[in-house]
Design a protein around this motif. Structure first.
Motif, mmCIF file in Angstrom:
data_model
loop_
_atom_site.group_PDB
_atom_site.id
_atom_site.type_symbol
_atom_site.label_atom_id
_atom_site.label_comp_id
_atom_site.label_asym_id
_atom_site.label_seq_id
_atom_site.Cartn_x
_atom_site.Cartn_y
_atom_site.Cartn_z
ATOM 1 N N GLY A 25 9.782 -15.399 -14.487
ATOM 2 C CA GLY A 25 8.834 -14.699 -13.630
ATOM 3 C C GLY A 25 8.524 -15.461 -12.364
ATOM 4 O O GLY A 25 8.403 -14.881 -11.275
ATOM 5 N N VAL A 26 8.414 -16.794 -12.492
ATOM 6 C CA VAL A 26 8.137 -17.625 -11.325
ATOM 7 C C VAL A 26 9.306 -17.574 -10.356
ATOM 8 O O VAL A 26 9.124 -17.421 -9.142
ATOM 9 N N GLN A 27 10.527 -17.657 -10.871
ATOM 10 C CA GLN A 27 11.700 -17.624 -9.999
ATOM 11 C C GLN A 27 11.834 -16.291 -9.275
ATOM 12 O O GLN A 27 12.189 -16.252 -8.098
ATOM 13 N N ARG A 28 11.502 -15.196 -9.971
ATOM 14 C CA ARG A 28 11.595 -13.885 -9.318
ATOM 15 C C ARG A 28 10.614 -13.786 -8.158
ATOM 16 O O ARG A 28 10.923 -13.218 -7.114
ATOM 17 N N GLN A 29 9.419 -14.350 -8.355
ATOM 18 C CA GLN A 29 8.414 -14.293 -7.294
ATOM 19 C C GLN A 29 8.759 -15.221 -6.128
ATOM 20 O O GLN A 29 8.401 -14.946 -4.984
#
Length: 205
Positions: A25-29
């Motif tokens: 999720g962090v990488q997508r953001q």
């Protein structure tokens, strides 16, 4: 805690930060976003739950420095970087969630699916990772203390040897000086006797 961005990051804190950074999720953001305050603040909050107090500025600059170190090792394979594999698993192929090992990743996904709170399992895994790294740091500190103690013992032993040798040299010098004084005394006594005998020859009435 001071808000300065030039604060030391222990290995355990760096590992915890990278585990957060590597989460799907962090990488997508973060993809395509240079200054995403929301995701950085999320990292601040999650680290805080693990007892790691950091500011958004500190996290942003630490991640920037870690990327620079990763790129340097990519360019020159003779260099070393303790977090290269974790960062390469994200930056190298964008393979998704990357934790310390496969078992931890599976456990993380399982707890995420079973928990009503979507962040609870993640925090639990991060806390466990943090605990393991703290144990590793404590082990390294113990080894360093043992090495320092050994060095101090060797230095003390060397100092004792030098003092003993110096004492022996001083004793030899004192002994030679006493011998020289004894010879001088004997010579002086012989001269006095000769002088007295010259003034008053034996048998002179």
């Amino acid at each position: 805690m001071s808000g300065t961005s030039r604060q030391h990051w222990p290995l355990g804190e760096t590992q915890a930060l990278l585990n957060l950074w590597a989460e799907d999720g962090v990488q997508r953001q973060m993809e395509g976003v240079c200054r995403n305050e929301e995701v950085i603040q999320y990292m601040v909050d999650q680290l805080s739950k693990m007892g790691i107090q950091r500011t958004t500025v500190q996290i942003r600059e630490k991640l920037k420095k870690l990327r620079q170190q990763y790129k340097a090792v990519k360019r020159d394979e003779t260099k070393t970087f303790p977090f290269f594999d974790l960062m390469d698993s994200v930056l190298g192929d964008k393979g998704g969630l990357h934790m310390l090992d496969a078992d931890q990743t599976i456990g993380f996904r399982k707890r995420r699916s079973e928990s009503d709170d979507p962040t609870q399992g993640f925090v639990s895994v991060m806390a466990e990772c943090h605990r393991r790294w703290l144990e590793k740091e404590e082990e390294l500190r113990r080894e360093e203390m043992q090495q320092e103690a050994q060095l101090r013992r060797e230095e003390m032993e060397q100092e004792l040897i030098l003092r003993r040798e110096e004492g022996e040299r001083e004793e030899r010098l004192r002994h030679k000086e006493m011998e020289a004084r004894s010879k001088d005394t004997e010579t002086l006594s012989a001269c006095l006797m000769q002088t007295l005998m010259a003034k008053d020859p034996p048998g002179n009435c």
